[in-house]
Write a protein that holds these residues in place. Sequence first.
Motif, PDB file in Angstrom:
ATOM      1  N   LYS A   1       2.885 -16.979  39.461  1.00  0.00           N
ATOM      2  CA  LYS A   1       4.281 -17.151  39.813  1.00  0.00           C
ATOM      3  C   LYS A   1       4.611 -18.628  40.008  1.00  0.00           C
ATOM      4  N   GLN A   2       5.910 -18.907  40.202  1.00  0.00           N
ATOM      5  CA  GLN A   2       6.393 -20.281  40.167  1.00  0.00           C
ATOM      6  C   GLN A   2       5.716 -21.185  41.193  1.00  0.00           C
ATOM      7  N   LYS A   3       5.545 -20.695  42.406  1.00  0.00           N
ATOM      8  CA  LYS A   3       4.938 -21.529  43.437  1.00  0.00           C
ATOM      9  C   LYS A   3       3.503 -21.882  43.069  1.00  0.00           C
ATOM     10  N   GLU A   4       2.784 -20.903  42.495  1.00  0.00           N
ATOM     11  CA  GLU A   4       1.415 -21.161  42.063  1.00  0.00           C
ATOM     12  C   GLU A   4       1.386 -22.159  40.923  1.00  0.00           C
ATOM     13  N   ARG A   5       2.414 -22.142  40.071  1.00  0.00           N
ATOM     14  CA  ARG A   5       2.472 -23.108  38.979  1.00  0.00           C
ATOM     15  C   ARG A   5       2.679 -24.520  39.504  1.00  0.00           C
ATOM     16  N   ARG A   6       3.491 -24.665  40.532  1.00  0.00           N
ATOM     17  CA  ARG A   6       3.671 -25.996  41.107  1.00  0.00           C
ATOM     18  C   ARG A   6       2.358 -26.477  41.703  1.00  0.00           C
ATOM     19  N   GLY A   7       1.625 -25.569  42.340  1.00  0.00           N
ATOM     20  CA  GLY A   7       0.304 -25.928  42.839  1.00  0.00           C
ATOM     21  C   GLY A   7      -0.647 -26.287  41.711  1.00  0.00           C
ATOM     22  N   ALA A   8      -0.556 -25.548  40.595  1.00  0.00           N
ATOM     23  CA  ALA A   8      -1.425 -25.821  39.442  1.00  0.00           C
ATOM     24  C   ALA A   8      -1.158 -27.213  38.888  1.00  0.00           C
ATOM     25  N   ARG A   9       0.095 -27.626  38.845  1.00  0.00           N
ATOM     26  CA  ARG A   9       0.410 -28.966  38.340  1.00  0.00           C
ATOM     27  C   ARG A   9      -0.177 -30.043  39.246  1.00  0.00           C
ATOM     28  N   GLU A  10      -0.143 -29.783  40.536  1.00  0.00           N
ATOM     29  CA  GLU A  10      -0.736 -30.740  41.467  1.00  0.00           C
ATOM     30  C   GLU A  10      -2.255 -30.772  41.285  1.00  0.00           C
ATOM     31  N   PHE A  11      -2.850 -29.599  41.122  1.00  0.00           N
ATOM     32  CA  PHE A  11      -4.295 -29.452  40.922  1.00  0.00           C
ATOM     33  C   PHE A  11      -4.752 -30.182  39.657  1.00  0.00           C
ATOM     34  N   LEU A  12      -3.930 -30.143  38.617  1.00  0.00           N
ATOM     35  CA  LEU A  12      -4.278 -30.779  37.343  1.00  0.00           C
ATOM     36  C   LEU A  12      -3.898 -32.256  37.295  1.00  0.00           C
ATOM     37  N   GLY A  13      -3.158 -32.721  38.298  1.00  0.00           N
ATOM     38  CA  GLY A  13      -2.811 -34.135  38.350  1.00  0.00           C
ATOM     39  C   GLY A  13      -1.718 -34.536  37.388  1.00  0.00           C
ATOM     40  N   VAL A  14      -0.752 -33.647  37.151  1.00  0.00           N
ATOM     41  CA  VAL A  14       0.320 -33.942  36.202  1.00  0.00           C
ATOM     42  C   VAL A  14       1.073 -35.214  36.586  1.00  0.00           C
ATOM     43  N   SER A  15       1.260 -35.449  37.869  1.00  0.00           N
ATOM     44  CA  SER A  15       2.052 -36.605  38.313  1.00  0.00           C
ATOM     45  C   SER A  15       1.194 -37.795  38.723  1.00  0.00           C
ATOM     46  N   GLN A  16      -0.116 -37.683  38.620  1.00  0.00           N
ATOM     47  CA  GLN A  16      -1.014 -38.745  39.074  1.00  0.00           C
ATOM     48  C   GLN A  16      -1.384 -39.648  37.899  1.00  0.00           C
ATOM     49  N   THR A  17      -0.946 -40.902  37.927  1.00  0.00           N
ATOM     50  CA  THR A  17      -1.231 -41.824  36.831  1.00  0.00           C
ATOM     51  C   THR A  17      -2.507 -42.634  37.051  1.00  0.00           C
ATOM     52  N   ASP A  18      -3.049 -42.635  38.258  1.00  0.00           N
ATOM     53  CA  ASP A  18      -4.302 -43.343  38.544  1.00  0.00           C
ATOM     54  C   ASP A  18      -5.465 -42.404  38.227  1.00  0.00           C
ATOM     55  N   VAL A  19      -6.224 -42.724  37.188  1.00  0.00           N
ATOM     56  CA  VAL A  19      -7.286 -41.838  36.713  1.00  0.00           C
ATOM     57  C   VAL A  19      -8.306 -41.545  37.810  1.00  0.00           C
ATOM     58  N   LYS A  20      -8.632 -42.553  38.620  1.00  0.00           N
ATOM     59  CA  LYS A  20      -9.661 -42.374  39.651  1.00  0.00           C
ATOM     60  C   LYS A  20      -9.196 -41.494  40.808  1.00  0.00           C
ATOM     61  N   LYS A  21      -7.884 -41.305  40.949  1.00  0.00           N
ATOM     62  CA  LYS A  21      -7.364 -40.491  42.049  1.00  0.00           C
ATOM     63  C   LYS A  21      -6.976 -39.085  41.606  1.00  0.00           C
ATOM     64  N   ARG A  22      -7.242 -38.752  40.356  1.00  0.00           N
ATOM     65  CA  ARG A  22      -6.910 -37.410  39.882  1.00  0.00           C
ATOM     66  C   ARG A  22      -7.700 -36.370  40.669  1.00  0.00           C
ATOM     67  N   PRO A  23      -7.091 -35.226  40.939  1.00  0.00           N
ATOM     68  CA  PRO A  23      -7.829 -34.186  41.674  1.00  0.00           C
ATOM     69  C   PRO A  23      -9.097 -33.731  40.959  1.00  0.00           C
ATOM     70  N   LEU A  24      -9.056 -33.657  39.642  1.00  0.00           N
ATOM     71  CA  LEU A  24     -10.211 -33.211  38.862  1.00  0.00           C
ATOM     72  C   LEU A  24     -10.730 -34.380  38.043  1.00  0.00           C
ATOM     73  N   LEU A  25     -11.950 -34.809  38.335  1.00  0.00           N
ATOM     74  CA  LEU A  25     -12.554 -35.946  37.650  1.00  0.00           C
ATOM     75  C   LEU A  25     -13.477 -35.451  36.544  1.00  0.00           C
ATOM     76  N   ALA A  26     -13.466 -36.160  35.418  1.00  0.00           N
ATOM     77  CA  ALA A  26     -14.314 -35.782  34.288  1.00  0.00           C
ATOM     78  C   ALA A  26     -14.984 -37.022  33.730  1.00  0.00           C
TER      79      ALA A  26
END
Length: 671
Positions: free
Chosen positions: A352-377
Amino acid sequence: RPQAFEVCVVRSEGKLSVKMNPHVAAHRAAAQLGGEPSDNVAVEYCLAQLSSMGEPDTKAFNIPNSDAYDEAKVEGLELPLYPRQAKALTRMLAIENGQVEFAEEERSEHTLPGIGWCLIGKATKCSKLRGGVLGDAIGSGKTVVTIALILAGVDKARASRDFESGRSSATLIVVPPSLVRQWDDERKKFTRDKLKCIIIDSTATLTKRSVKDLCSADVVIVPASILEESDGKKRPYTAHLSRKAGAGTIPPAPATYSQREAPSIEGKWVRNMAPGPTLYVGNDGKQTKRDEQAYYGHCYAEAIANLRSKKFGASERGVPLEYFTWERVVVDECHESLVTGSKQETNAEDFKQKERRGAREFLGVSQTDVKKRPLLASSGYWGLTGTPLLETEDRVTELANLMGGTYLTGASHHWRKEERESGRDLFLNQSEAIKSREYRCAAQESCHKYCALACQRNRAPPLIVEVERKVLEVCMTKEEGERFLAMAKAVNVDSFNTNPTQLGDKAGEMLGVSATSCSRHKALIDTIGSIQEREPETKIIVFAEKNFGGYASAIKAFETSDTKFCHVNEKDTIARQNDVISWFRHVDATDEDRARPRILLLSFEQAAGHNLQEACHDVIIFEPKYSGLDAVADASVEEQAVGRVLRQGQENDVTITRIVVKGPNGESCLD
């Protein structure tokens, strides 16, 4: 701030002196580009006249295939790759091996009012691509190519694992909730037990796994919605993250959007003023919502920073996923993270929509600093989608950021920034001059170059099965027709032959009349009866639209007719959701399988990603897909739903039955 131009009157000479400061333009461009102190950033400048700058031509985003590449060889696959899949893998390996560079560029423009001069500073750095998008057509084998990518580098990944630092050899696969089991099934199908897999479908599952477990795995599968996982009023994952990190409470994802993506009609306005141009962008411009989004992101980022400052032993259990550095991160159905239009976003029971907003945060959609992304690869970030949504530069820019943080020209001015900016920042944004046509040309060119280098779309050969598309036309009852016309009169429409555009705000109610028609109910049950009379043991997939009552209407049709069926309920656990879907993924093997219902009801939004071709070849479209935005996109969603069955691997002829409701006397109606 220093000024790019200095203007003064030299009275002794009777002249007007205009001096430009290139350092200002160059520094601002470089600051927006960002990066590391060790980066080699080239800066240059020029002076141009705005009147000489050409308007960019509108160009479609053409995604290249991989036909020109060699075929990669992978040892250990149970089934060989097709040539097109092996070529796609070659491109992915080249990117992960650092062989593909991209020129990241940003510009700053400074105009001299009244004269028309523009000082343009440009900062450029060549960086290795950090990932990309595999956008192969539906059924072309994106999953198996990804599994082959993991298998090809598994020895190197295992050699890099380190329990002490949290360096995992696993590829983290982030999927829509209902695809968790399918990914594991595909892994077993193509590699048997050559890749060690762990499924983290909930916080409770995570707490049973140690650092050693997660670092020693080859594949870890997690639902994208895990950040906003809910248990009644509790949010287990964020509460667990806060405890492990020793951080403050992370608030729930905002209930509504603070900013939405603008469609093609764009303009300039003070976005902090309510209500804003809702007509054009679906955005009320309420600063309180931006503050909520900013606080949510801040608390989450702060918890991650605290978590990464800690050390966990190899036997420590339940360490959050953000602590680890993964071999790579794969986002299945990555287009779901980019869709934010008020009517574009799906509202599936499992996501649902709220979970999608959480998913975007989890994936780092708005994070431009690579080292601060929630998921590092370590090796790269990959997106998989059969529905790449690349109709605008904004979408491509956001996709590039999602896939590892590649910077495209204009990314620092992307609308995503305004999701969480203060009123002061918004005011400063509005004080900046509108970007020139030359700047827009550069942004467009950057997006097209990224698509050419990082994205690929390969097509499978035509299917050899026959496809029969049937249209079953039925008439609504007299009472339903009268109710329909009564609503139509409220907007000065006096016939059944109308369309949602004419109906305006009444469209939803009138679509509901059509969607819930008892004639549609009867047609559904009759169609299923006809199919089962012909093939008693066959499995049938029914698709319905959720927005206007069609999905609930289909459930009512099944329940009132005592027809046994399955569907995914929002109260089901992720494990239960995957169990239900898996019953229709494989042919029956046991008496228990054969005793289960033969009908699966899915909303169009729940259809993405499923492979149902092995056990199903009958599809019923209960009602048309309608979003109110784009008829072509709606038709594409319908075809993607049908593609769950009509795809590579289908060995039976496929029948697609569409139910169309007309007026009481056969008049053309909304369907």
